[in-house]
Design a protein around this motif. Structure first.
Motif, PDB file in Angstrom:
ATOM      1  N   ALA A 133     -45.148  44.828  22.664  1.00 45.26           N
ATOM      2  CA  ALA A 133     -44.477  45.037  23.944  1.00 45.26           C
ATOM      3  C   ALA A 133     -44.305  43.673  24.603  1.00 45.26           C
ATOM      4  CB  ALA A 133     -45.292  45.960  24.839  1.00 45.26           C
ATOM      5  N   VAL A 134     -43.172  43.447  25.253  1.00 43.82           N
ATOM      6  CA  VAL A 134     -42.847  42.118  25.769  1.00 43.82           C
ATOM      7  C   VAL A 134     -42.388  42.194  27.222  1.00 43.82           C
ATOM      8  CG1 VAL A 134     -42.268  41.199  23.489  1.00 43.82           C
ATOM      9  CG2 VAL A 134     -40.480  42.300  24.874  1.00 43.82           C
ATOM     10  N   ALA A 135     -42.425  41.036  27.870  1.00 40.62           N
ATOM     11  CA  ALA A 135     -42.040  40.969  29.277  1.00 40.62           C
ATOM     12  C   ALA A 135     -40.544  40.779  29.462  1.00 40.62           C
ATOM     13  CB  ALA A 135     -42.796  39.827  29.965  1.00 40.62           C
ATOM     14  N   TYR A 136     -39.849  40.273  28.451  1.00 38.16           N
ATOM     15  CA  TYR A 136     -38.401  40.104  28.597  1.00 38.16           C
ATOM     16  C   TYR A 136     -37.698  41.448  28.401  1.00 38.16           C
ATOM     17  CZ  TYR A 136     -38.441  39.682  23.431  1.00 38.16           C
ATOM     18  OH  TYR A 136     -38.630  39.888  22.081  1.00 38.16           O
TER      19      TYR A 136
ATOM     20  N   GLY B 269     -27.703  25.416  17.258  1.00 42.44           N
ATOM     21  CA  GLY B 269     -26.479  25.752  17.972  1.00 42.44           C
ATOM     22  C   GLY B 269     -26.773  26.803  19.018  1.00 42.44           C
ATOM     23  N   ARG B 270     -25.992  26.790  20.090  1.00 41.90           N
ATOM     24  CA  ARG B 270     -26.209  27.778  21.134  1.00 41.90           C
ATOM     25  C   ARG B 270     -25.904  29.180  20.589  1.00 41.90           C
ATOM     26  NH1 ARG B 270     -29.383  27.662  24.146  1.00 41.90           N
ATOM     27  NH2 ARG B 270     -28.795  26.573  26.054  1.00 41.90           N
ATOM     28  N   GLY B 271     -26.903  30.049  20.703  1.00 36.29           N
ATOM     29  CA  GLY B 271     -26.773  31.404  20.209  1.00 36.29           C
ATOM     30  C   GLY B 271     -27.263  31.592  18.789  1.00 36.29           C
ATOM     31  N   SER B 272     -27.646  30.507  18.110  1.00 34.16           N
ATOM     32  CA  SER B 272     -28.108  30.642  16.726  1.00 34.16           C
ATOM     33  C   SER B 272     -29.272  31.617  16.636  1.00 34.16           C
ATOM     34  CB  SER B 272     -28.517  29.275  16.171  1.00 34.16           C
ATOM     35  OG  SER B 272     -29.538  28.688  16.977  1.00 34.16           O
ATOM     36  N   CYS B 273     -30.159  31.565  17.628  1.00 31.98           N
ATOM     37  CA  CYS B 273     -31.317  32.451  17.682  1.00 31.98           C
ATOM     38  C   CYS B 273     -31.016  33.693  18.512  1.00 31.98           C
ATOM     39  CB  CYS B 273     -32.502  31.663  18.249  1.00 31.98           C
ATOM     40  SG  CYS B 273     -33.977  32.629  18.579  1.00 31.98           S
TER      41      CYS B 273
ATOM     42  N   CYS C 127     -30.790  53.178  17.194  1.00 35.86           N
ATOM     43  CA  CYS C 127     -30.239  51.833  17.334  1.00 35.86           C
ATOM     44  C   CYS C 127     -31.318  50.790  17.094  1.00 35.86           C
ATOM     45  CB  CYS C 127     -29.637  51.686  18.735  1.00 35.86           C
ATOM     46  SG  CYS C 127     -28.883  50.077  19.034  1.00 35.86           S
ATOM     47  N   ILE C 128     -30.984  49.764  16.331  1.00 37.47           N
ATOM     48  CA  ILE C 128     -31.852  48.600  16.138  1.00 37.47           C
ATOM     49  C   ILE C 128     -31.183  47.416  16.813  1.00 37.47           C
ATOM     50  CG2 ILE C 128     -32.908  47.037  14.454  1.00 37.47           C
ATOM     51  CD1 ILE C 128     -32.829  49.447  12.477  1.00 37.47           C
ATOM     52  N   ILE C 129     -31.838  46.870  17.824  1.00 35.51           N
ATOM     53  CA  ILE C 129     -31.305  45.736  18.578  1.00 35.51           C
ATOM     54  C   ILE C 129     -31.929  44.472  18.003  1.00 35.51           C
ATOM     55  CG2 ILE C 129     -31.180  44.612  20.839  1.00 35.51           C
ATOM     56  CD1 ILE C 129     -31.675  48.328  20.711  1.00 35.51           C
ATOM     57  N   GLY C 130     -31.093  43.567  17.513  1.00 31.48           N
ATOM     58  CA  GLY C 130     -31.603  42.425  16.755  1.00 31.48           C
ATOM     59  C   GLY C 130     -31.957  41.202  17.558  1.00 31.48           C
ATOM     60  N   GLU C 131     -32.559  41.382  18.725  1.00 25.97           N
ATOM     61  CA  GLU C 131     -33.045  40.229  19.489  1.00 25.97           C
ATOM     62  C   GLU C 131     -34.114  39.488  18.671  1.00 25.97           C
ATOM     63  OE1 GLU C 131     -32.151  38.952  22.304  1.00 25.97           O
ATOM     64  OE2 GLU C 131     -31.144  40.505  23.493  1.00 25.97           O
ATOM     65  N   PRO C 132     -34.317  38.196  18.955  1.00 18.47           N
ATOM     66  CA  PRO C 132     -35.284  37.421  18.156  1.00 18.47           C
ATOM     67  C   PRO C 132     -36.731  37.865  18.381  1.00 18.47           C
ATOM     68  CG  PRO C 132     -34.422  36.095  19.974  1.00 18.47           C
ATOM     69  CD  PRO C 132     -33.612  37.352  19.936  1.00 18.47           C
ATOM     70  N   THR C 133     -37.318  38.441  17.344  1.00 16.19           N
ATOM     71  CA  THR C 133     -38.709  38.917  17.412  1.00 16.19           C
ATOM     72  C   THR C 133     -39.525  38.432  16.218  1.00 16.19           C
ATOM     73  OG1 THR C 133     -38.339  40.954  16.163  1.00 16.19           O
ATOM     74  CG2 THR C 133     -37.891  41.042  18.544  1.00 16.19           C
ATOM     75  N   MET C 134     -38.978  37.457  15.462  1.00 19.57           N
ATOM     76  CA  MET C 134     -39.632  37.006  14.225  1.00 19.57           C
ATOM     77  C   MET C 134     -39.758  38.155  13.237  1.00 19.57           C
ATOM     78  SD  MET C 134     -40.064  33.748  14.529  1.00 19.57           S
ATOM     79  CE  MET C 134     -41.287  33.242  13.321  1.00 19.57           C
TER      80      MET C 134
ATOM     81  N   ILE D 242     -38.223  34.171  20.260  1.00 25.33           N
ATOM     82  CA  ILE D 242     -37.755  34.173  21.644  1.00 25.33           C
ATOM     83  C   ILE D 242     -38.072  32.853  22.335  1.00 25.33           C
ATOM     84  CG2 ILE D 242     -39.878  35.153  22.622  1.00 25.33           C
ATOM     85  CD1 ILE D 242     -36.231  36.036  23.616  1.00 25.33           C
ATOM     86  N   GLU D 243     -39.030  32.106  21.809  1.00 25.88           N
ATOM     87  CA  GLU D 243     -39.377  30.810  22.388  1.00 25.88           C
ATOM     88  C   GLU D 243     -38.242  29.805  22.244  1.00 25.88           C
ATOM     89  OE1 GLU D 243     -43.052  29.418  20.811  1.00 25.88           O
ATOM     90  OE2 GLU D 243     -44.228  31.098  21.602  1.00 25.88           O
ATOM     91  N   GLN D 244     -37.346  30.031  21.293  1.00 26.57           N
ATOM     92  CA  GLN D 244     -36.210  29.130  21.113  1.00 26.57           C
ATOM     93  C   GLN D 244     -35.007  29.539  21.962  1.00 26.57           C
ATOM     94  OE1 GLN D 244     -36.600  26.336  19.566  1.00 26.57           O
ATOM     95  NE2 GLN D 244     -38.685  26.999  19.062  1.00 26.57           N
ATOM     96  N   ALA D 245     -35.005  30.767  22.439  1.00 27.94           N
ATOM     97  CA  ALA D 245     -33.863  31.257  23.202  1.00 27.94           C
ATOM     98  C   ALA D 245     -33.715  30.495  24.513  1.00 27.94           C
ATOM     99  CB  ALA D 245     -34.024  32.747  23.485  1.00 27.94           C
ATOM    100  N   HIS D 246     -32.468  30.188  24.866  1.00 24.28           N
ATOM    101  CA  HIS D 246     -32.095  29.590  26.157  1.00 24.28           C
ATOM    102  C   HIS D 246     -32.489  28.114  26.261  1.00 24.28           C
ATOM    103  CE1 HIS D 246     -32.188  33.808  28.288  1.00 24.28           C
ATOM    104  NE2 HIS D 246     -31.588  33.838  27.102  1.00 24.28           N
ATOM    105  N   ARG D 247     -33.061  27.530  25.233  1.00 23.66           N
ATOM    106  CA  ARG D 247     -33.533  26.148  25.300  1.00 23.66           C
ATOM    107  C   ARG D 247     -32.492  25.189  24.732  1.00 23.66           C
ATOM    108  NH1 ARG D 247     -39.532  25.649  22.927  1.00 23.66           N
ATOM    109  NH2 ARG D 247     -39.128  23.542  23.681  1.00 23.66           N
ATOM    110  N   PRO D 248     -32.574  23.891  25.102  1.00 23.46           N
ATOM    111  CA  PRO D 248     -31.751  22.916  24.388  1.00 23.46           C
ATOM    112  C   PRO D 248     -32.199  22.845  22.938  1.00 23.46           C
ATOM    113  CG  PRO D 248     -33.346  21.812  25.819  1.00 23.46           C
ATOM    114  CD  PRO D 248     -33.405  23.272  26.157  1.00 23.46           C
ATOM    115  N   ASP D 249     -31.263  22.478  22.065  1.00 22.57           N
ATOM    116  CA  ASP D 249     -31.531  22.441  20.620  1.00 22.57           C
ATOM    117  C   ASP D 249     -32.060  23.785  20.117  1.00 22.57           C
ATOM    118  OD1 ASP D 249     -30.669  19.789  20.229  1.00 22.57           O
ATOM    119  OD2 ASP D 249     -32.590  19.007  20.888  1.00 22.57           O
ATOM    120  N   GLU D 250     -31.468  24.851  20.604  1.00 26.57           N
ATOM    121  CA  GLU D 250     -31.812  26.192  20.117  1.00 26.57           C
ATOM    122  C   GLU D 250     -31.566  26.253  18.610  1.00 26.57           C
ATOM    123  OE1 GLU D 250     -30.079  30.776  20.552  1.00 26.57           O
ATOM    124  OE2 GLU D 250     -29.480  29.236  21.986  1.00 26.57           O
ATOM    125  N   TYR D 251     -32.474  26.881  17.897  1.00 30.70           N
ATOM    126  CA  TYR D 251     -32.300  26.986  16.456  1.00 30.70           C
ATOM    127  C   TYR D 251     -32.868  28.295  15.937  1.00 30.70           C
ATOM    128  CZ  TYR D 251     -37.292  25.821  15.920  1.00 30.70           C
ATOM    129  OH  TYR D 251     -38.666  25.846  15.985  1.00 30.70           O
TER     130      TYR D 251
END
Length: 387
Positions: free
Chosen positions: A327-330, A94-98, A159-166, A352-361
Protein backbone atom coordinates in the motif's frame (compact mmCIF):
# COMPACT_ATOMS: atom_id res chain seq x y z
CA UNK A 1 10.34 -2.20 -27.34
CA UNK A 2 13.14 0.37 -26.99
CA UNK A 3 12.24 1.84 -30.36
CA UNK A 4 8.64 2.24 -29.23
CA UNK A 5 9.70 3.84 -25.96
CA UNK A 6 12.01 6.27 -27.77
CA UNK A 7 9.08 7.34 -29.95
CA UNK A 8 6.76 7.79 -26.96
CA UNK A 9 9.32 9.88 -25.07
CA UNK A 10 9.83 12.08 -28.13
CA UNK A 11 6.25 13.33 -27.80
CA UNK A 12 6.19 16.19 -25.29
CA UNK A 13 3.04 15.23 -23.44
CA UNK A 14 3.56 17.47 -20.43
CA UNK A 15 0.09 17.88 -18.93
CA UNK A 16 -0.16 21.49 -20.10
CA UNK A 17 0.39 20.33 -23.70
CA UNK A 18 -1.76 18.28 -26.05
CA UNK A 19 -1.25 14.51 -26.15
CA UNK A 20 -2.95 14.06 -29.51
CA UNK A 21 0.26 13.46 -31.50
CA UNK A 22 1.11 10.51 -29.25
CA UNK A 23 -2.46 9.19 -29.29
CA UNK A 24 -2.64 9.37 -33.09
CA UNK A 25 0.70 7.58 -33.34
CA UNK A 26 -0.53 4.77 -31.08
CA UNK A 27 -3.79 4.62 -33.01
CA UNK A 28 -1.84 4.15 -36.25
CA UNK A 29 0.52 1.66 -34.61
CA UNK A 30 -2.23 -0.70 -33.45
CA UNK A 31 -4.16 -0.21 -36.70
CA UNK A 32 -1.35 -1.87 -38.63
CA UNK A 33 -2.30 -5.03 -36.73
CA UNK A 34 -5.99 -4.50 -37.62
CA UNK A 35 -6.83 -3.27 -34.12
CA UNK A 36 -9.42 -0.49 -33.96
CA UNK A 37 -9.39 2.08 -31.18
CA UNK A 38 -11.87 4.52 -29.70
CA UNK A 39 -10.93 8.03 -28.59
CA UNK A 40 -12.67 10.15 -25.97
CA UNK A 41 -11.75 13.82 -25.97
CA UNK A 42 -11.33 16.64 -23.48
CA UNK A 43 -13.76 19.58 -23.64
CA UNK A 44 -11.23 21.61 -25.63
CA UNK A 45 -10.61 18.71 -28.00
CA UNK A 46 -6.84 19.01 -27.61
CA UNK A 47 -6.42 15.82 -25.54
CA UNK A 48 -7.78 12.32 -25.81
CA UNK A 49 -7.98 8.95 -24.15
CA UNK A 50 -7.56 5.81 -26.27
CA UNK A 51 -9.16 2.42 -25.76
CA UNK A 52 -8.53 -0.60 -27.94
CA UNK A 53 -9.60 -4.24 -27.64
CA UNK A 54 -7.67 -7.20 -28.96
CA UNK A 55 -9.81 -10.31 -29.28
CA UNK A 56 -13.55 -10.77 -29.10
CA UNK A 57 -15.01 -7.74 -27.24
CA UNK A 58 -17.86 -9.97 -26.05
CA UNK A 59 -15.35 -11.89 -23.92
CA UNK A 60 -14.37 -10.58 -20.48
CA UNK A 61 -11.71 -7.90 -21.04
CA UNK A 62 -8.53 -7.58 -19.00
CA UNK A 63 -7.43 -3.96 -19.36
CA UNK A 64 -3.81 -2.77 -19.33
CA UNK A 65 -3.87 0.92 -18.48
CA UNK A 66 -1.39 3.78 -18.56
CA UNK A 67 -1.44 7.56 -18.62
CA UNK A 68 0.23 9.44 -21.46
CA UNK A 69 0.92 12.75 -19.74
CA UNK A 70 4.15 13.59 -17.94
CA UNK A 71 5.21 16.23 -15.43
CA UNK A 72 7.18 19.33 -16.51
CA UNK A 73 10.96 19.51 -16.75
CA UNK A 74 11.00 23.24 -15.96
CA UNK A 75 13.77 24.18 -13.54
CA UNK A 76 15.30 20.71 -13.59
CA UNK A 77 18.90 20.05 -14.58
CA UNK A 78 19.13 17.14 -17.03
CA UNK A 79 22.33 15.59 -18.37
CA UNK A 80 20.59 14.94 -21.69
CA UNK A 81 17.56 16.18 -23.61
CA UNK A 82 14.55 14.91 -21.58
CA UNK A 83 12.56 14.31 -24.77
CA UNK A 84 15.24 12.29 -26.56
CA UNK A 85 15.74 8.86 -25.03
CA UNK A 86 19.32 8.05 -24.14
CA UNK A 87 20.88 4.86 -22.81
CA UNK A 88 23.56 4.86 -20.12
CA UNK A 89 24.69 2.00 -17.91
CA UNK A 90 21.66 -0.18 -18.55
CA UNK A 91 19.21 2.65 -18.01
CA UNK A 92 16.93 4.44 -20.46
CA UNK A 93 16.69 8.15 -19.64
CA UNK A 94 13.91 10.51 -20.67
CA UNK A 95 10.86 12.23 -19.28
CA UNK A 96 8.19 9.59 -18.82
CA UNK A 97 10.56 6.65 -19.27
CA UNK A 98 9.55 5.45 -15.81
CA UNK A 99 6.26 7.25 -15.25
CA UNK A 100 4.85 5.64 -17.26
CA UNK A 101 5.71 5.32 -20.92
CA UNK A 102 7.96 2.34 -20.19
CA UNK A 103 4.89 0.26 -19.32
CA UNK A 104 3.03 1.52 -22.38
CA UNK A 105 5.98 0.54 -24.59
CA UNK A 106 5.97 -2.97 -23.10
CA UNK A 107 2.25 -3.30 -23.81
CA UNK A 108 2.52 -2.04 -27.39
CA UNK A 109 5.45 -4.36 -28.10
CA UNK A 110 3.11 -7.33 -27.57
CA UNK A 111 0.20 -6.18 -29.74
CA UNK A 112 1.40 -8.28 -32.69
CA UNK A 113 1.57 -11.42 -30.53
CA UNK A 114 -1.85 -10.78 -29.02
CA UNK A 115 -3.47 -10.23 -32.39
CA UNK A 116 -1.94 -13.50 -33.62
CA UNK A 117 -3.44 -15.37 -30.68
CA UNK A 118 -6.79 -13.65 -31.18
CA UNK A 119 -6.85 -14.52 -34.88
CA UNK A 120 -6.18 -18.15 -33.97
CA UNK A 121 -9.09 -18.09 -31.53
CA UNK A 122 -6.82 -18.85 -28.61
CA UNK A 123 -7.70 -15.97 -26.28
CA UNK A 124 -10.28 -16.84 -23.65
CA UNK A 125 -10.11 -13.26 -22.42
CA UNK A 126 -9.87 -10.15 -24.58
CA UNK A 127 -7.06 -7.69 -23.88
CA UNK A 128 -7.85 -4.00 -23.54
CA UNK A 129 -5.36 -1.16 -23.92
CA UNK A 130 -6.34 2.05 -22.14
CA UNK A 131 -4.32 5.26 -22.44
CA UNK A 132 -5.46 8.38 -20.60
CA UNK A 133 -4.69 12.08 -20.42
CA UNK A 134 -4.19 14.43 -17.44
CA UNK A 135 -3.46 11.84 -14.77
CA UNK A 136 -0.66 14.00 -13.39
CA UNK A 137 -3.02 16.90 -12.69
CA UNK A 138 -5.71 14.99 -10.83
CA UNK A 139 -6.69 11.87 -12.79
CA UNK A 140 -8.93 14.13 -14.86
CA UNK A 141 -9.09 12.35 -18.21
CA UNK A 142 -9.67 8.71 -17.30
CA UNK A 143 -13.19 9.40 -16.07
CA UNK A 144 -14.33 9.97 -19.65
CA UNK A 145 -12.69 6.75 -20.77
CA UNK A 146 -14.44 4.82 -18.01
CA UNK A 147 -17.77 6.48 -18.81
CA UNK A 148 -17.40 5.42 -22.43
CA UNK A 149 -16.70 1.81 -21.40
CA UNK A 150 -19.79 1.84 -19.20
CA UNK A 151 -21.96 3.39 -21.89
CA UNK A 152 -20.89 0.71 -24.35
CA UNK A 153 -21.47 -1.92 -21.64
CA UNK A 154 -18.16 -3.60 -22.37
CA UNK A 155 -17.53 -6.63 -20.12
CA UNK A 156 -14.48 -5.32 -18.24
CA UNK A 157 -13.14 -8.07 -15.99
CA UNK A 158 -10.46 -5.95 -14.36
CA UNK A 159 -7.67 -3.47 -14.89
CA UNK A 160 -3.90 -3.51 -14.33
CA UNK A 161 -2.46 -0.01 -14.03
CA UNK A 162 1.22 -0.05 -14.92
CA UNK A 163 2.54 2.68 -12.65
CA UNK A 164 6.17 2.11 -11.55
CA UNK A 165 6.14 -0.40 -8.69
CA UNK A 166 9.29 -2.43 -9.50
CA UNK A 167 6.84 -5.08 -10.74
CA UNK A 168 5.54 -5.63 -7.21
CA UNK A 169 1.76 -5.42 -6.80
CA UNK A 170 0.27 -2.36 -5.13
CA UNK A 171 -3.12 -3.31 -3.73
CA UNK A 172 -4.10 -0.08 -1.96
CA UNK A 173 -3.30 3.61 -2.00
CA UNK A 174 -4.44 6.84 -0.43
CA UNK A 175 -6.81 9.36 -1.90
CA UNK A 176 -5.68 12.90 -2.63
CA UNK A 177 -7.49 16.24 -2.64
CA UNK A 178 -6.16 19.72 -3.38
CA UNK A 179 -7.88 22.98 -2.45
CA UNK A 180 -6.99 26.55 -3.30
CA UNK A 181 -7.70 29.05 -0.53
CA UNK A 182 -7.97 32.75 -1.40
CA UNK A 183 -7.75 35.35 1.34
CA UNK A 184 -8.99 38.87 0.55
CA UNK A 185 -7.95 41.55 3.02
CA UNK A 186 -7.48 45.31 2.71
CA UNK A 187 -4.33 47.05 1.51
CA UNK A 188 -2.79 49.90 3.48
CA UNK A 189 0.49 51.73 3.87
CA UNK A 190 2.56 49.72 6.32
CA UNK A 191 2.87 52.74 8.59
CA UNK A 192 -0.92 52.53 8.99
CA UNK A 193 -1.05 48.79 9.57
CA UNK A 194 -4.17 48.83 11.83
CA UNK A 195 -6.20 50.32 8.96
CA UNK A 196 -5.47 47.31 6.74
CA UNK A 197 -6.20 43.60 6.91
CA UNK A 198 -3.08 41.56 6.24
CA UNK A 199 -4.11 38.72 3.91
CA UNK A 200 -0.78 36.93 4.32
CA UNK A 201 -1.07 36.86 8.10
CA UNK A 202 -4.59 35.45 8.00
CA UNK A 203 -3.51 32.91 5.41
CA UNK A 204 -0.68 31.98 7.78
CA UNK A 205 -3.19 31.36 10.58
CA UNK A 206 -5.07 28.95 8.33
CA UNK A 207 -1.85 27.22 7.30
CA UNK A 208 -0.89 26.76 10.95
CA UNK A 209 -4.36 25.31 11.57
CA UNK A 210 -3.82 22.83 8.73
CA UNK A 211 -0.46 21.88 10.22
CA UNK A 212 -2.08 21.29 13.63
CA UNK A 213 -4.62 18.99 12.01
CA UNK A 214 -1.76 17.10 10.36
CA UNK A 215 0.20 16.83 13.62
CA UNK A 216 -2.86 15.57 15.49
CA UNK A 217 -3.51 12.96 12.81
CA UNK A 218 0.08 11.77 12.93
CA UNK A 219 -0.04 11.47 16.72
CA UNK A 220 -3.57 10.22 17.32
CA UNK A 221 -5.21 9.34 13.99
CA UNK A 222 -6.10 5.97 12.52
CA UNK A 223 -3.25 3.88 11.16
CA UNK A 224 -2.90 1.16 8.56
CA UNK A 225 0.42 -0.60 8.94
CA UNK A 226 0.54 -1.76 5.31
CA UNK A 227 1.23 1.79 4.13
CA UNK A 228 4.67 3.37 3.81
CA UNK A 229 3.16 6.46 5.50
CA UNK A 230 0.51 4.77 7.69
CA UNK A 231 -1.66 7.80 8.55
CA UNK A 232 -3.55 10.58 6.77
CA UNK A 233 -1.38 13.59 5.91
CA UNK A 234 -2.02 17.27 5.18
CA UNK A 235 0.38 19.92 3.93
CA UNK A 236 0.51 23.31 2.22
CA UNK A 237 2.48 23.21 -1.01
CA UNK A 238 2.08 26.62 -2.72
CA UNK A 239 1.58 30.18 -1.48
CA UNK A 240 1.49 33.58 -3.21
CA UNK A 241 0.80 37.02 -1.77
CA UNK A 242 1.91 40.57 -1.28
CA UNK A 243 3.49 43.19 -3.53
CA UNK A 244 6.00 45.08 -1.38
CA UNK A 245 7.40 45.01 2.15
CA UNK A 246 5.87 48.39 2.99
CA UNK A 247 2.33 47.53 1.85
CA UNK A 248 -0.15 45.61 3.98
CA UNK A 249 -1.05 42.82 1.52
CA UNK A 250 -4.60 42.72 0.24
CA UNK A 251 -4.40 39.27 -1.38
CA UNK A 252 -2.93 35.90 -0.56
CA UNK A 253 -3.68 32.45 -1.85
CA UNK A 254 -2.32 29.03 -1.09
CA UNK A 255 -2.95 25.42 -2.06
CA UNK A 256 -3.15 22.65 0.51
CA UNK A 257 -3.59 18.94 0.11
CA UNK A 258 -4.89 15.97 2.02
CA UNK A 259 -3.85 12.36 1.40
CA UNK A 260 -6.22 10.10 3.29
CA UNK A 261 -6.46 6.40 3.98
CA UNK A 262 -9.24 4.18 2.62
CA UNK A 263 -12.02 4.17 5.18
CA UNK A 264 -11.24 7.70 6.33
CA UNK A 265 -13.18 10.79 5.25
CA UNK A 266 -11.03 13.72 4.17
CA UNK A 267 -14.03 16.05 4.25
CA UNK A 268 -13.73 16.29 8.04
CA UNK A 269 -10.41 18.08 7.61
CA UNK A 270 -11.77 20.41 4.95
CA UNK A 271 -14.76 21.20 7.16
CA UNK A 272 -12.44 22.06 10.04
CA UNK A 273 -10.45 24.45 7.84
CA UNK A 274 -13.65 26.08 6.55
CA UNK A 275 -15.02 26.50 10.08
CA UNK A 276 -11.84 28.19 11.24
CA UNK A 277 -11.87 30.35 8.10
CA UNK A 278 -15.38 31.54 9.00
CA UNK A 279 -14.14 32.70 12.40
CA UNK A 280 -11.19 34.50 10.80
CA UNK A 281 -13.45 36.11 8.20
CA UNK A 282 -15.66 37.59 10.93
CA UNK A 283 -12.57 39.00 12.64
CA UNK A 284 -11.26 40.49 9.37
CA UNK A 285 -14.62 42.06 8.57
CA UNK A 286 -14.56 44.10 11.76
CA UNK A 287 -11.92 46.20 10.01
CA UNK A 288 -12.79 45.59 6.34
CA UNK A 289 -16.37 44.47 5.56
CA UNK A 290 -15.23 43.40 2.09
CA UNK A 291 -12.73 40.91 3.51
CA UNK A 292 -13.38 37.26 2.70
CA UNK A 293 -11.89 33.78 2.58
CA UNK A 294 -12.92 31.38 -0.18
CA UNK A 295 -12.04 27.84 -1.20
CA UNK A 296 -11.81 26.21 -4.61
CA UNK A 297 -11.55 22.43 -4.99
CA UNK A 298 -8.87 21.51 -7.53
CA UNK A 299 -8.25 17.76 -7.30
CA UNK A 300 -10.18 14.93 -5.70
CA UNK A 301 -8.96 11.41 -6.44
CA UNK A 302 -10.43 8.59 -4.35
CA UNK A 303 -8.39 6.09 -2.35
CA UNK A 304 -8.09 2.54 -3.60
CA UNK A 305 -8.29 -0.94 -2.15
CA UNK A 306 -7.99 -3.98 -4.39
CA UNK A 307 -10.65 -6.69 -4.22
CA UNK A 308 -8.74 -9.79 -3.12
CA UNK A 309 -11.39 -12.06 -4.67
CA UNK A 310 -11.33 -10.47 -8.11
CA UNK A 311 -9.92 -12.43 -11.04
CA UNK A 312 -7.47 -9.65 -11.93
CA UNK A 313 -6.09 -9.75 -8.41
CA UNK A 314 -5.77 -13.54 -8.67
CA UNK A 315 -3.86 -13.15 -11.95
CA UNK A 316 -1.46 -10.68 -10.37
CA UNK A 317 -1.02 -12.69 -7.19
CA UNK A 318 -0.16 -15.78 -9.23
CA UNK A 319 2.32 -13.89 -11.41
CA UNK A 320 3.91 -12.15 -8.42
CA UNK A 321 4.09 -15.30 -6.31
CA UNK A 322 5.81 -14.58 -3.02
CA UNK A 323 5.43 -10.81 -3.39
CA UNK A 324 3.60 -9.13 -0.56
CA UNK A 325 0.96 -6.71 -1.77
CA UNK A 326 1.92 -3.14 -0.90
CA UNK A 327 0.00 0.00 0.00
CA UNK A 328 1.40 3.42 -0.93
CA UNK A 329 0.85 7.08 -0.20
CA UNK A 330 0.80 8.22 -3.82
CA UNK A 331 -2.38 8.11 -5.91
CA UNK A 332 -3.17 6.44 -9.24
CA UNK A 333 -6.08 5.97 -11.60
CA UNK A 334 -6.85 2.68 -9.82
CA UNK A 335 -9.10 4.68 -7.49
CA UNK A 336 -11.16 5.88 -10.47
CA UNK A 337 -11.52 2.37 -11.87
CA UNK A 338 -12.44 0.91 -8.48
CA UNK A 339 -14.94 3.73 -7.89
CA UNK A 340 -16.64 2.65 -11.13
CA UNK A 341 -16.82 -0.95 -9.94
CA UNK A 342 -13.87 -2.18 -12.01
CA UNK A 343 -11.45 -4.37 -10.06
CA UNK A 344 -7.89 -3.10 -10.28
CA UNK A 345 -4.29 -3.71 -9.26
CA UNK A 346 -1.26 -1.45 -9.77
CA UNK A 347 1.89 -3.13 -11.11
CA UNK A 348 4.51 -1.84 -13.52
CA UNK A 349 8.22 -1.42 -14.29
CA UNK A 350 10.56 1.09 -12.70
CA UNK A 351 10.72 2.80 -9.34
CA UNK A 352 8.44 5.57 -8.14
CA UNK A 353 11.59 7.17 -6.72
CA UNK A 354 12.62 8.04 -10.27
CA UNK A 355 9.27 9.58 -11.20
CA UNK A 356 9.11 13.37 -11.62
CA UNK A 357 12.88 13.77 -11.09
CA UNK A 358 15.54 15.17 -13.41
CA UNK A 359 17.31 12.41 -15.35
CA UNK A 360 14.28 10.16 -14.93
CA UNK A 361 15.11 6.65 -16.06
CA UNK A 362 13.85 3.09 -16.23
CA UNK A 363 16.22 0.14 -16.07
CA UNK A 364 16.39 -2.15 -19.08
CA UNK A 365 16.09 -5.07 -16.67
CA UNK A 366 12.78 -3.73 -15.39
CA UNK A 367 11.38 -3.42 -18.91
CA UNK A 368 12.48 -6.99 -19.69
CA UNK A 369 10.87 -8.17 -16.46
CA UNK A 370 7.63 -6.36 -17.33
CA UNK A 371 7.50 -7.79 -20.84
CA UNK A 372 8.09 -11.29 -19.48
CA UNK A 373 5.38 -10.68 -16.87
CA UNK A 374 2.94 -9.66 -19.58
CA UNK A 375 3.79 -12.78 -21.57
CA UNK A 376 3.09 -14.93 -18.53
CA UNK A 377 -0.19 -13.05 -18.05
CA UNK A 378 -0.99 -13.86 -21.68
CA UNK A 379 -0.50 -17.57 -20.95
CA UNK A 380 -3.22 -17.29 -18.32
CA UNK A 381 -5.58 -15.71 -20.86
CA UNK A 382 -5.07 -18.35 -23.54
CA UNK A 383 -7.43 -21.27 -24.01
CA UNK A 384 -5.98 -24.62 -22.93
CA UNK A 385 -4.86 -26.80 -25.85
CA UNK A 386 -7.61 -28.88 -27.41
CA UNK A 387 -10.50 -26.61 -26.36
Amino acid sequence: MQTILAQLIAFDTTSRESNLALIRWVQDYVAQFSVDSTLTFSDAGDKANLFAVIGDPALPIVVLSGHTDVVPVDGQSWQSDPFIMSERDGRLYGRGSCDMKGFIACVLSLVEEWTRLAAAGQLQRAIGIALSYDEEVGCLGVGRLIADLQQRQLPIEGCIIGEPTMMRPVIAHKGIAHYRCRVLGRAAHSSLTPKGVNAIEYAAKLIVHIRKLADAEQSFGMRQALYDVPFTTLQTGVIHGGTAANIVPKDCEFVFECRWLPGDNHQRFVDSVREYAALLSAEMQQVAPEAAISFEPLVNCPPFESDADSSVRQHVDALCHGCRGEAVAYTTEAGRFAEAGIAAVVCGPGSIEQAHRPDEYVELGQLALCRDWLLRLTERLVRPAGL
